[in-house]
Enzyme design. Structure first.
Site, short mmCIF file in Angstrom:
data_model
loop_
_atom_site.label_atom_id
_atom_site.label_comp_id
_atom_site.label_asym_id
_atom_site.label_seq_id
_atom_site.Cartn_x
_atom_site.Cartn_y
_atom_site.Cartn_z
N ASP A 9 46.78 47.97 39.88
CA ASP A 9 46.21 48.38 41.17
C ASP A 9 46.27 47.16 42.10
O ASP A 9 46.37 46.02 41.63
CB ASP A 9 44.77 48.83 40.92
N ASP A 11 44.21 46.62 45.58
CA ASP A 11 42.94 46.19 46.18
C ASP A 11 41.86 45.92 45.13
O ASP A 11 41.58 46.77 44.29
CB ASP A 11 42.45 47.24 47.19
#
Ligand SMILES: [Mg+2]
Length: 213
Positions: A9, A11
């Protein structure tokens, strides 16, 4: 052919920041957007609907602000060490993000990532329109990316590792061979195979031994 695939991922995982919050700061609505992000990452809101709402708050922001946000975003400690390590062990590594290509692409290039997928911000007349271009990278799109990239790399799904921190990572974590919660929200820590609570991505390398063999 890569022997395993790591999907990160962006963020709060590959990056220390939530890019949407940096953009919202530029638009003067940082606090409101941060509150929505926190609820979405805790799994309290539908991700796609909440992202549309947050991007709508950016309408009218000059596209130039993206340059300032690119300069502000911080890559998480240990990221380049992890990526070099994965490549050294014969693995491939990608990033899939509910954030934005406009900010993520130069980082993915600099880090030598093999795959990168994110949303695109619509721009008209050099300002953001407040819309997302195309379909939204939500939880199921993240899982789809992991499946697609493993097929593309010729890596069996059992040899994939998903690393994330938010509720929108749970689907890709469910399909991956190994799921790692990284400094994650409680709902993610409760579900993942492994939880790492120190913000240093190089600690993931210690877990790759069995898959790299
Ligand atoms: Mg995240």
């Amino acid at each position: 052919m890569p022997r395993f695939l790591v999907v990160l991922d962006a963020d709060s995982t590959l990056l220390d920041d939530e890019v949407i919050e940096l953009l919202a700061d530029e638009a003067g609505c940082g606090r409101e957007v941060a509150a929505i992000t926190a609820r979405a990452m805790a799994g309290e809101l539908d991700f796609a609907a909440s992202l549309r709402e947050r991007v709508r708050a950016l309408a009218g922001l000059p596209a130039q602000s993206l340059t300032r946000v690119r300069a502000r975003v911080r890559v998480t400690a240990g990221a380049s060490e992890l990526i070099r390590g994965v490549h050294g062990l014969g693995g491939a590594v990608g990033v899939v993000s509910g954030g934005f290509h406009e900010v993520l692409d130069p980082i993915a290039d600099a880090l030598d990532l093999d795959y990168c997928r994110a949303n695109r911000l619509a721009v008209a007349g050099s300002v953001l329109t407040g819309q997302v271009d195309g379909s939204i990278v939500d939880a199921s799109a993240k899982a789809d990316a992991l499946i697609e990239w493993s097929a593309d790399a010729g890596v069996p799904i059992g040899q994939t590792i998903a690393i994330g921190d938010g509720a929108n990572d749970l689907r890709m974590m469910a399909v991956a061979g190994l799921s790692i919660a990284f400094d994650a929200k409680p709902v993610v820590r409760a579900t993942a195979d492994v939880s790492l609570n120190e913000r240093d991505l190089s600690t993931v390398l210690a877990l790759l031994g069995t898959l790299a063999r």
